[in-house]
Every structure is written in C-alpha cells, then in structure tokens.
Design a protein around this motif. Structure first.
Motif, mmCIF file in Angstrom:
data_model
loop_
_atom_site.group_PDB
_atom_site.id
_atom_site.type_symbol
_atom_site.label_atom_id
_atom_site.label_comp_id
_atom_site.label_asym_id
_atom_site.label_seq_id
_atom_site.Cartn_x
_atom_site.Cartn_y
_atom_site.Cartn_z
ATOM 1 N N ASP A 167 19.737 19.890 36.365
ATOM 2 C CA ASP A 167 20.895 19.404 37.365
ATOM 3 C C ASP A 167 20.813 19.550 38.138
ATOM 4 O OD1 ASP A 167 21.020 18.122 35.197
ATOM 5 O OD2 ASP A 167 21.997 19.127 33.511
ATOM 6 N N GLU A 168 20.636 21.258 38.492
ATOM 7 C CA GLU A 168 20.308 21.860 39.799
ATOM 8 C C GLU A 168 19.300 21.984 40.924
ATOM 9 O OE1 GLU A 168 21.013 25.822 38.443
ATOM 10 O OE2 GLU A 168 22.647 25.811 37.527
ATOM 11 N N ILE A 169 17.586 20.871 40.241
ATOM 12 C CA ILE A 169 16.851 21.023 41.580
ATOM 13 C C ILE A 169 16.276 19.647 41.887
ATOM 14 C CG2 ILE A 169 14.502 21.877 42.191
ATOM 15 C CD1 ILE A 169 15.397 24.550 40.201
ATOM 16 N N THR A 170 16.382 19.489 42.820
ATOM 17 C CA THR A 170 15.129 18.168 43.251
ATOM 18 C C THR A 170 14.265 18.997 44.143
ATOM 19 O OG1 THR A 170 16.941 17.341 45.322
ATOM 20 C CG2 THR A 170 17.250 16.649 42.551
ATOM 21 N N LEU A 171 12.692 18.000 43.892
ATOM 22 C CA LEU A 171 12.285 18.308 45.104
ATOM 23 C C LEU A 171 11.597 16.956 45.721
ATOM 24 C CD1 LEU A 171 9.681 20.544 43.162
ATOM 25 C CD2 LEU A 171 11.366 21.414 44.635
ATOM 26 N N PRO A 172 11.081 17.010 46.887
ATOM 27 C CA PRO A 172 10.888 15.872 47.974
ATOM 28 C C PRO A 172 9.727 15.221 46.579
ATOM 29 C CG PRO A 172 11.199 17.519 49.403
ATOM 30 C CD PRO A 172 11.073 18.113 47.903
ATOM 31 N N SER A 173 9.228 13.479 46.691
ATOM 32 C CA SER A 173 8.407 12.998 45.258
ATOM 33 C C SER A 173 7.604 12.714 46.458
ATOM 34 C CB SER A 173 9.257 12.335 45.468
ATOM 35 O OG SER A 173 9.645 10.904 46.323
ATOM 36 N N LEU A 174 6.364 12.289 45.956
ATOM 37 C CA LEU A 174 5.073 12.469 47.052
ATOM 38 C C LEU A 174 5.305 10.618 47.756
ATOM 39 C CD1 LEU A 174 2.258 13.491 46.579
ATOM 40 C CD2 LEU A 174 1.716 11.661 45.226
ATOM 41 N N PRO A 175 5.446 10.842 48.827
ATOM 42 C CA PRO A 175 4.741 9.551 50.067
ATOM 43 C C PRO A 175 3.439 9.183 49.421
ATOM 44 C CG PRO A 175 5.273 11.908 51.423
ATOM 45 C CD PRO A 175 5.112 11.732 49.931
ATOM 46 N N LEU A 176 4.188 7.315 48.727
ATOM 47 C CA LEU A 176 3.167 6.706 49.096
ATOM 48 C C LEU A 176 3.060 5.296 50.072
ATOM 49 C CD1 LEU A 176 4.240 5.440 45.012
ATOM 50 C CD2 LEU A 176 2.428 7.629 46.210
ATOM 51 N N PRO A 177 1.894 5.642 50.680
ATOM 52 C CA PRO A 177 1.206 4.309 51.713
ATOM 53 C C PRO A 177 2.280 2.613 51.406
ATOM 54 C CG PRO A 177 -0.612 4.636 50.870
ATOM 55 C CD PRO A 177 0.639 5.717 49.752
ATOM 56 N N ILE A 178 3.421 2.058 50.840
ATOM 57 C CA ILE A 178 3.341 0.993 50.529
ATOM 58 C C ILE A 178 5.040 0.807 51.648
ATOM 59 C CG2 ILE A 178 4.477 -0.551 48.621
ATOM 60 C CD1 ILE A 178 3.245 1.776 46.660
ATOM 61 N N SER A 179 4.630 -0.707 52.183
ATOM 62 C CA SER A 179 6.143 -0.571 52.515
ATOM 63 C C SER A 179 7.193 -0.892 52.109
ATOM 64 C CB SER A 179 5.915 -2.280 53.276
ATOM 65 O OG SER A 179 7.059 -2.510 53.737
ATOM 66 N N LYS A 180 8.425 0.189 52.989
ATOM 67 C CA LYS A 180 9.412 -0.129 51.689
ATOM 68 C C LYS A 180 9.817 -1.515 51.064
ATOM 69 C CE LYS A 180 10.706 4.664 54.169
ATOM 70 N NZ LYS A 180 12.077 4.557 55.105
ATOM 71 N N GLN A 181 9.755 -2.531 51.429
ATOM 72 C CA GLN A 181 9.995 -3.929 51.041
ATOM 73 C C GLN A 181 9.856 -3.724 50.437
ATOM 74 O OE1 GLN A 181 8.232 -7.180 53.594
ATOM 75 N NE2 GLN A 181 7.106 -6.132 53.993
ATOM 76 N N PHE A 182 8.979 -3.360 49.222
ATOM 77 C CA PHE A 182 7.987 -4.138 48.317
ATOM 78 C C PHE A 182 8.567 -2.475 46.868
ATOM 79 C CE2 PHE A 182 4.581 -5.359 50.860
ATOM 80 C CZ PHE A 182 5.242 -6.716 51.039
ATOM 81 N N LEU A 183 9.399 -1.410 47.762
ATOM 82 C CA LEU A 183 9.620 -0.557 47.002
ATOM 83 C C LEU A 183 10.568 -0.652 46.114
ATOM 84 C CD1 LEU A 183 8.529 2.194 49.137
ATOM 85 C CD2 LEU A 183 7.172 1.611 47.011
ATOM 86 N N ASN A 184 11.348 -0.347 44.603
ATOM 87 C CA ASN A 184 12.161 0.499 43.822
ATOM 88 C C ASN A 184 13.137 1.513 44.998
ATOM 89 O OD1 ASN A 184 14.372 1.840 42.895
ATOM 90 N ND2 ASN A 184 13.373 0.631 41.008
ATOM 91 N N PRO A 185 14.606 0.912 45.566
ATOM 92 C CA PRO A 185 15.233 2.096 45.979
ATOM 93 C C PRO A 185 15.626 2.813 45.772
ATOM 94 C CG PRO A 185 16.151 0.174 45.894
ATOM 95 C CD PRO A 185 14.787 -0.673 45.154
ATOM 96 N N LYS A 186 15.354 3.066 44.535
ATOM 97 C CA LYS A 186 16.961 4.666 44.048
ATOM 98 C C LYS A 186 16.193 6.225 44.451
ATOM 99 C CE LYS A 186 18.448 6.375 39.400
ATOM 100 N NZ LYS A 186 17.954 6.098 38.001
ATOM 101 N N THR A 187 16.674 6.842 45.248
ATOM 102 C CA THR A 187 16.288 7.650 45.917
ATOM 103 C C THR A 187 15.638 9.030 45.185
ATOM 104 O OG1 THR A 187 17.977 6.854 47.923
ATOM 105 C CG2 THR A 187 17.318 9.492 47.647
ATOM 106 N N VAL A 188 17.345 9.235 43.909
ATOM 107 C CA VAL A 188 16.160 10.051 42.959
ATOM 108 C C VAL A 188 15.962 9.280 41.151
ATOM 109 C CG1 VAL A 188 17.418 12.238 42.059
ATOM 110 C CG2 VAL A 188 18.019 11.985 44.267
ATOM 111 N N LYS A 189 14.752 10.062 41.146
ATOM 112 C CA LYS A 189 14.655 9.504 40.073
ATOM 113 C C LYS A 189 13.882 11.121 38.996
ATOM 114 C CE LYS A 189 13.291 4.717 40.614
ATOM 115 N NZ LYS A 189 11.738 4.632 40.313
ATOM 116 N N SER A 190 14.335 10.864 37.796
ATOM 117 C CA SER A 190 13.686 11.998 37.228
ATOM 118 C C SER A 190 11.926 11.868 36.491
ATOM 119 C CB SER A 190 14.505 13.127 35.693
ATOM 120 O OG SER A 190 14.843 11.638 35.267
#
Length: 376
Positions: A340-363
């Motif tokens: 509940d208190e800590i988030t970390l940057p997720s792993l960058p993936l080489p996929i065009s943003k147009q194909f990605l799920n746009p949700k910013t924070v996931k567990s």
C-alpha cells in the motif's frame, strides 16, 4: 485511443506453467498487451523467483516486476482432482506456456497432444534449453551453459586473468522470451486464418546462433572460426573497443565507418601511421588506450558529443535511468505495486504503446491469490 481499450490481446487467456525468467517474461509481454495471464504455481512453494533477492517487505522485486498484472493459482499437478479442475480451465484458454524438461507435461497428462483433444485451437508453447528432441534435450542448464554450449561465450569472455560473465541473460531473453512472443503472435494469426491451434518448440540454444551471424559467415565461407575477442565486433579492433579514461571511467568507442574513424583520430590527435592502420590492430589499440588515459571522462564526453563519431562514456545503470533522454521517453512511467505504500517502476517492454494496456499501476499476485476464481 478508446478509453475502454484494455490492450490488443484483451480477449486472450493464457495459462502459464513457467518459472524464473524466460516464460514469465514472455507472459509479461502478453499481460501488458491485455491478455489475462494465469500463473500456475507449485503448491506452498510457488515460483522459485519468489524466494530470491533483492526483497522489499518480504517480496522479491524481480518476481514482482516480471509478474505485474498476472493472476496466480497454486496447485499440486500430481493431484488427480486438482488436475481435472485445471483441465476444465484449459478448455477456456487460448495459450499454454510451459518450461519443464521434455516429457514432464506428458507424464502429468498436460502435454499438447492431450490438451488439444479438449481444446483443438490451443496454442501450446514449450521453452527449454535444448528443444524437445536431440541428444541434449534433457540436460539441465542455465543461460551461461547455453551461451557456452553454442560457442557464443567463446567469442568474448575476457582474458585468463579476468574472465567476464556477460551482464545480459542472452539465452533466456533473446533466444527464449522473444522467440516465444514472436511465435505466439504468428500462431494467433494462423488461428485467425485457419481456425487451427499450434505447438511451438522454443529451444534457447537454437536461437543463440542468430546472434553470431558474422562468426558463422566467417566460419562457413572461409573455415576461419573466430576465437576470444579476435574479430572487430568482439574486441579485436581499435574501431570497436572499450578504453579506460584518466579518472577510471570507460569509453565505448565504435567509429567503425571511415568517416567516423577519421573524425575520432582527429579528436584524439592520433598519428597518421596509426590512423591509416599501418600498425597491427593490437598496436593501435594500445596507442589509442594510452591517449584516452591522459584525459578524464568529462573531457572526452564533451569533445566526442561535439564530434558525433560514435564514441560515448560508459554510464552506470543509475546514470542511465536518470538520463534526460530516457526520462523524456517515459520508459519508467508505469509502476508495479509492492504494497500500500511502495510502488516501483515496472519493466520497460519494446512494444508500441498503441498495443498496450494503458493502466499505469498494477500489483503482482500473491501465491494462489486467484484459486477461488479459477479452480472451481
């Protein structure tokens, strides 16, 4: 973009039996493109990655990053009742991903031939070190073994006083995860066209030979087989090498083309005899090295930025993450929630943003978190 868009693969369901890196990274790609990924984990223990370091609040950070947005069920695959419940779930999935040694899934009744009887359109992917067939198919191994067995490690591994373990898991990612994703997307296209499933055998060692195009070409055409750091792309040339600076930093020097080499030689004021390469490669490397050591990395950074000749200061990972260029491209804008208190940057993936799920924070899933949802 449509605000309801959840990713290009939002109608795809994946059952992932894999652990550690190659398979989980492949299913992370699928998850980030919107697929519903269900991670099948060993009862009580789960994925081995859960228990490795580094940890935050009892959570392995690598596991959290590689399994962002996925679901988890824990199951004893040898338990007949649980196995039958799993097969009910298999009827609903599009993709099965597994990473066991050849024969394991067959003994569990979960091999491709068994599963396609209940789900003919299944796309079934097996990732192993040596493939499903061949004399080494049942050998244990890790990335270092695979690059060693295929000759890739022999092309650049330091010297006898300082052998070097490559910092990238080339087999796991470049010859495991990436080919798995490419073939899965091709299989989905095949299924769209022909309404057929596919079995995909990913051998990480097979995939490594692609990285050695230059060495294979040299060997097959002239029977000249490269050894440790003896070729221009593996450290044998002054035009593609690493040089130490006065302040103990390093330069990545890669002025391969003549126009860049001439500019490089001009900047460091290299004698014409060395510039025209009338000396041996090793002599030129030693001469260039002696010149680079006379100035600091800050000096060389400034003059080579102006010269624009493919010469850069080697950055630490911390420096690279904070680099204005990568920051401006929002590589680390998405987050994985640790608690509940800590988030970390997720792993960058080489996929065009147009194909990605746009949700910013996931567990990431706790072990067996979705058992009640999927194991009915």
């Amino acid at each position: 973009m449509n605000m309801s868009f959840e990713g290009i693969l939002s109608d795809i369901k994946v059952l992932d039996f894999s652990t550690l890196l190659p398979g989980p990274l492949a299913s992370l790609f699928l998850s980030e493109m919107g697929a519903e990924v269900i991670k099948v984990e060993r009862l009580k223990f789960g994925d081995e990655m859960r228990r490795k370091t580094p940890e935050i609040d009892g959570t392995n950070v690598s596991f959290a990053i590689l399994n962002r947005g996925k679901n988890s069920i824990e199951i004893d695959l040898k338990n007949v009742l649980q196995n039958e419940k799993l097969k009910k779930l298999i009827k609903e999935v599009d993709i099965v991903l597994e990473q066991f040694r050849p024969g394991v899934m067959k003994r569990l009744g979960l091999d491709y031939d068994s599963i396609k009887l209940i789900n003919p359109k299944i796309i079934y992917v097996s990732i192993t070190g040596y493939g499903q067939e061949g004399p080494k198919s049942n050998f244990a191994g890790h990335d270092l073994n695979y690059i060693g067995d295929t000759g890739l490690l022999s092309l650049s591994m330091g010297n006898e006083d300082n052998t070097v373990v490559p910092p990238a898991l080339i087999a796991d990612i470049g010859a495991g995860s990436y080919p798995a994703i490419m073939n899965i997307l091709l299989a989905l296209r095949k299924r769209d066209l022909n309404k057929e499933g596919s079995y995909i055998d990913i051998s990480m060692t097979d995939g490594l030979f692609t990285f050695m195009f230059w060495a294979l070409g040299k060997g097959f055409s002239k029977n000249e087989w490269s050894q440790n750091s003896d070729y221009y792309l593996s450290g044998g040339s002054p035009r593609y090498n690493i040089y130490e600076t006065k302040d103990k930093r390093y330069l990545a020097v890669a002025p391969i083309e003549d126009r860049f080499w001439n500019k490089f030689c001009e900047v460091i004021d290299l004698n014409i005899t060395y510039k025209d390469q009338k000396k041996t490669d090793q002599e030129i490397i030693e001469k260039v090295s002696s010149i680079i050591k006379t100035k600091t990395s800050g000096y060389w950074d400034k003059v080579f930025k102006k010269a624009d000749c493919c010469c850069t200061v080697v950055k630490s990972l911390k420096e690279a993450v904070g680099d204005d260029h990568f920051v401006s491209r929002n590589l680390f804008s998405k987050k994985v929630k640790i608690n509940d208190e800590i988030t970390l940057p997720s792993l960058p993936l080489p996929i065009s943003k147009q194909f990605l799920n746009p949700k910013t924070v996931k567990s990431f899933p706790t072990l067996g978190e979705q058992n009640k949802t999927y194991m009915k």
